[in-house]
Design a protein around this motif. Structure first.
Motif, PDB file in Angstrom:
ATOM      1  N   GLN A 158     -85.242 -46.134 -78.927  1.00 16.29           N
ATOM      2  CA  GLN A 158     -85.224 -45.412 -77.661  1.00 16.29           C
ATOM      3  C   GLN A 158     -85.252 -43.898 -77.892  1.00 16.29           C
ATOM      4  N   MET A 159     -84.453 -43.430 -78.846  1.00 19.75           N
ATOM      5  CA  MET A 159     -84.421 -41.995 -79.144  1.00 19.75           C
ATOM      6  C   MET A 159     -85.770 -41.535 -79.676  1.00 19.75           C
ATOM      7  N   ARG A 160     -86.351 -42.383 -80.485  1.00 24.06           N
ATOM      8  CA  ARG A 160     -87.639 -42.084 -81.085  1.00 24.06           C
ATOM      9  C   ARG A 160     -88.707 -41.917 -79.989  1.00 24.06           C
ATOM     10  N   GLU A 161     -88.689 -42.859 -79.064  1.00 24.06           N
ATOM     11  CA  GLU A 161     -89.674 -42.786 -77.974  1.00 24.06           C
ATOM     12  C   GLU A 161     -89.453 -41.547 -77.128  1.00 24.06           C
ATOM     13  N   ARG A 162     -88.201 -41.172 -76.970  1.00 21.94           N
ATOM     14  CA  ARG A 162     -87.928 -39.982 -76.161  1.00 21.94           C
ATOM     15  C   ARG A 162     -88.531 -38.738 -76.813  1.00 21.94           C
ATOM     16  N   VAL A 163     -88.344 -38.632 -78.135  1.00 17.92           N
ATOM     17  CA  VAL A 163     -88.903 -37.477 -78.845  1.00 17.92           C
ATOM     18  C   VAL A 163     -90.421 -37.427 -78.662  1.00 17.92           C
ATOM     19  N   ILE A 164     -91.058 -38.572 -78.803  1.00 15.54           N
ATOM     20  CA  ILE A 164     -92.516 -38.593 -78.694  1.00 15.54           C
ATOM     21  C   ILE A 164     -92.959 -38.271 -77.260  1.00 15.54           C
ATOM     22  N   GLU A 165     -92.216 -38.783 -76.284  1.00 11.90           N
ATOM     23  CA  GLU A 165     -92.496 -38.445 -74.882  1.00 11.90           C
ATOM     24  C   GLU A 165     -92.420 -36.941 -74.667  1.00 11.90           C
ATOM     25  N   GLN A 166     -91.365 -36.348 -75.214  1.00 10.24           N
ATOM     26  CA  GLN A 166     -91.165 -34.901 -75.040  1.00 10.24           C
ATOM     27  C   GLN A 166     -92.288 -34.106 -75.691  1.00 10.24           C
ATOM     28  N   LEU A 167     -92.771 -34.619 -76.796  1.00 11.08           N
ATOM     29  CA  LEU A 167     -93.876 -33.941 -77.471  1.00 11.08           C
ATOM     30  C   LEU A 167     -95.136 -34.044 -76.609  1.00 11.08           C
ATOM     31  N   LYS A 168     -95.330 -35.205 -76.033  1.00  6.58           N
ATOM     32  CA  LYS A 168     -96.492 -35.420 -75.155  1.00  6.58           C
ATOM     33  C   LYS A 168     -96.449 -34.484 -73.958  1.00  6.58           C
ATOM     34  N   SER A 169     -95.266 -34.395 -73.348  1.00  5.58           N
ATOM     35  CA  SER A 169     -95.156 -33.641 -72.091  1.00  5.58           C
ATOM     36  C   SER A 169     -95.103 -32.137 -72.320  1.00  5.58           C
ATOM     37  N   GLY A 170     -94.862 -31.720 -73.541  1.00  5.57           N
ATOM     38  CA  GLY A 170     -94.796 -30.290 -73.799  1.00  5.57           C
ATOM     39  C   GLY A 170     -93.364 -29.760 -73.798  1.00  5.57           C
ATOM     40  N   ALA A 171     -92.383 -30.619 -73.598  1.00  2.00           N
ATOM     41  CA  ALA A 171     -90.989 -30.186 -73.686  1.00  2.00           C
ATOM     42  C   ALA A 171     -90.654 -29.846 -75.136  1.00  2.00           C
TER      43      ALA A 171
END
Ligand code: ADP
Ligand code: MG
Length: 593
Positions: free
Chosen positions: A283-296
């Motif tokens: 879950q944490m891993r996916e969050r990091v990748i999501e944030q990278l995608k979104s520009g956060a």
């Protein structure tokens, strides 16, 4: 992926070592480790072919440590390395793997170090000896080193030992060790003499070779920077700042610990960065990748495993902060950029000792990797100024400037100054902790005169640190410490810098070859072999050119050094008539003293 093993736990190592590896931050075994560790744990002899930087130390050190009987304070493993720096490095590595092995002792022995100290330490006892061939041979001859309890013998970087002229010493040592032991031989290449040694002294060895599969990589711009003069972190931020089309980056490092450390440092420098490693749950891993995608997030610092399969189109850059273990990992890594038809950039940091791996990658991918010129301070400044101008222009177009224009008029009137001066003051204020100009000097990249990059002093490690006398009390400098210290001089004489010619008392009549001289001098004085100048071989003596400014200690060590058993008695060359050599150097030897 081919034979990659995902976990150290699959290799048969003990719980205690697995715990240590987790603490050290190793996440997965490198290919050479995955292949060698089970074989060595099974007790076989081994020939391992792999280049520098592939993780060979742990490949032999971990199995060897499993076999150590801590209660028996006798050398149970001997590791031979070509240079003293490597001996120290390997000993340090073993030390770090022994965290959960109380009472474990590893001892480096190498030329140039005082015998008194070594004898004392040998008498105290050690489980593992790591040494250069010459000095190990010495101790065996003097019977100050006893190998009766030897279980494992490792020849690390065998081809390098050959190149430095140590092969006879190595054979001598092999002849003088008890028969019953495991032998592991590691080498980047397999020249004939090494093959011969392997055939003669290894028993039914298993061969492990790290393959370099050829692979095609997408149209990605690939560059490398050879680490020198500047810390990797500073180089990284300079590059990121100046790179065109920077959007987001994945930075690859070797350990979990490094992902976290680098993320912290980049955050402190104003980047939005996060670590991605095997300690994160899904879950944490996916969050990091999501944030990278979104520009956060703009930067993710990852280990190989954690970054597997990441597909984020905005990744414009992949930085190989630590060089990968093999070409396969390289290809996987850089495949994270240049996705969805976008342009990709791959930047590789290469330490001097890793150059070979760079060439292997080029060969395997059939593409040259171009050297990258590090952006200068001016480049960075220009970039920052350009961005600043853009921002000013943007703000000038914004609404609601009147209020501020009024303030400027007031200042102009009250201080009797022009608008330009006021604007300059405001620009200075606007830097907000991130100055437009970066301070300091650009480093002049100069090759390291001495092997160990971590060690800044000119000659050998002994002059680079205070020397201690006695135990436990205040460190006291030995009297020699009061002389001008060579540390204060410009470090690292460039290749082809001032050289002084010396004469030594061994020559062709002693059966000496150039490589013997290079090897002996390199080890005893801690001078990297490429900084050793021309060598003139004569019948009874020889001449050798060394960088000027040699500290007395190194000179003393060299006086006592033996080549082929003959003391070389190194001294400034006075140009004896029989030397046949013209006097080239006006500089007085030891002129700096
Ligand atoms: P070699 O002897 O093949 O030149 P080293 O054993 O010196 O390579 O290892 C190179 C670097 O890689 C060292 O900094 C080491 O700590 C690191 N390293 C080795 N194995 C691993 C691993 N499994 N995971 C992370 N880092 C590793
Ligand atoms: Mg090594």
């Amino acid at each position: 992926m081919t034979t990659s093993v995902d976990s150290f736990a699959d290799l048969g190592l003990s719980e205690s070592l697995l715990k240590t590896l987790a603490e050290v931050g190793y996440e997965t075994p490198s290919p050479i480790q995955a292949q060698c560790i089970p074989i060595l744990l099974d007790g076989h002899d081994i020939i391992g072919m792999a280049q520098t930087g592939t993780g060979k130390t742990a490949a032999f050190a971990l199995p060897l440590m499993e076999s150590i009987d801590i209660k028996l304070m006798k050398p149970q493993a001997l590791i031979l390395t070509p240079t003293r720096e490597l001996a120290i490095q390997v000993a340090e590595a073993l030390q770090s793997y022994s965290k959960n092995l109380p009472g474990f002792h590893v001892m480096p022995i190498y030329g140039g170090q005082s015998y008194t100290i070594q004898l004392k330490q040998l008498a105290r006892g050690a489980h593992v000896i790591v040494g250069t061939p010459g000095r190990v041979m010495d101790h065996l001859e003097r019977q100050t080193l006893n190998l009766d309890h030897l279980k494992t013998l490792v020849l690390d970087e065998a081809d390098e030992m050959l190149r430095m002229g140590f092969i006879d010493d190595v054979e001598w040592i092999l002849e003088h060790t008890p028969e019953q032991h495991q032998t592991a031989l590691f080498s980047a290449t397999m020249p004939e003499p090494i093959r011969r040694v392997a055939q003669k002294y290894l028993v039914e060895p298993k061969e492990v070779k790290i393959k370099t599969a050829t692979a095609t990589v997408a149209a990605i711009r690939q560059v490398y920077w050879q680490v020198s003069g500047l810390h990797k972190l500073d180089a990284l931020t300079r590059i990121l700042e100046v790179e065109d089309n920077f959007d987001a980056a994945i930075i690859f490092v070797r350990t979990k610990t490094a992902t976290v450390e680098l993320a912290d440092k980049l955050n402190a420098r104003g980047y939005s960065a996060a670590a991605l490693n095997g300690d994160l749950n899904q879950q944490m891993r996916e969050r990091v990748i999501e944030q990278l995608k979104s520009g956060a997030l703009d930067i993710v610092i990852a280990t190989d495993v954690a970054a597997r399969g990441i597909d984020v189109p905005r990744i414009s850059h992949v930085v190989n902060y630590d060089i990968p273990y093999d070409t396969e990992a390289y290809v996987h890594r850089i495949g994270r950029t240049g996705r969805a038809g976008r342009a990709g950039n791959a930047i590789l940091f290469v330490a001097p000792r890793e150059i070979r791996m760079l060439r292997t990658i080029e060969r395997a991918t059939r593409q040259p990797i171009a050297p990258l010129t590090l952006p200068s301070r001016t480049d960075v400044t220009n970039k920052r100024v350009a961005a600043f101008k853009e921002k000013v222009a943007e703000v000038m177009n914004a609404e609601g400037l009147d209020f501020f224009a009024n303030i400027v008029s007031q200042i102009a009137e009250e201080q009797d100054v022009g608008a330009e001066e006021i604007a300059a003051a405001l620009a200075m204020m606007a830097q907000e902790g991130k100055p437009l100009q970066i301070a300091g000097e650009d480093p002049v990249p100069r090759p390291a005169a001495f092997r160990d990059e971590r060690r800044p002093a000119n000659f050998g490690e002994r002059d680079s640190k205070p020397r201690f006398e006695g135990r436990g009390d205040q460190p006291r400098f030995e009297s020699r410490g009061e002389r001008p210290r060579f540390d204060d001089k410009p470090r690292r004489p460039p290749v082809g810098g001032d050289m002084v010619r010396y004469r030594i008392d061994v020559g062709r009549d002693h059966g000496v070859q150039v490589k013997d001289i290079v090897g002996a001098i390199a080890n005893e004085a801690g001078i990297e072999s490429r900084f050793i100048g021309r060598i003139g071989l004569y019948d009874e003596s020889s001449t050798v050119e060394l960088p000027a400014g040699m500290p007395a200690e190194a000179a003393n060590a060299l006086k006592r050094t033996r080549v082929r058993g003959v003391p070389i008695n190194l001294r400034p060359d006075e140009g004896r008539p029989d030397s046949g050599g013209e006097r080239k150097f006006k500089k007085k030897p030891f002129a700096d003293r």
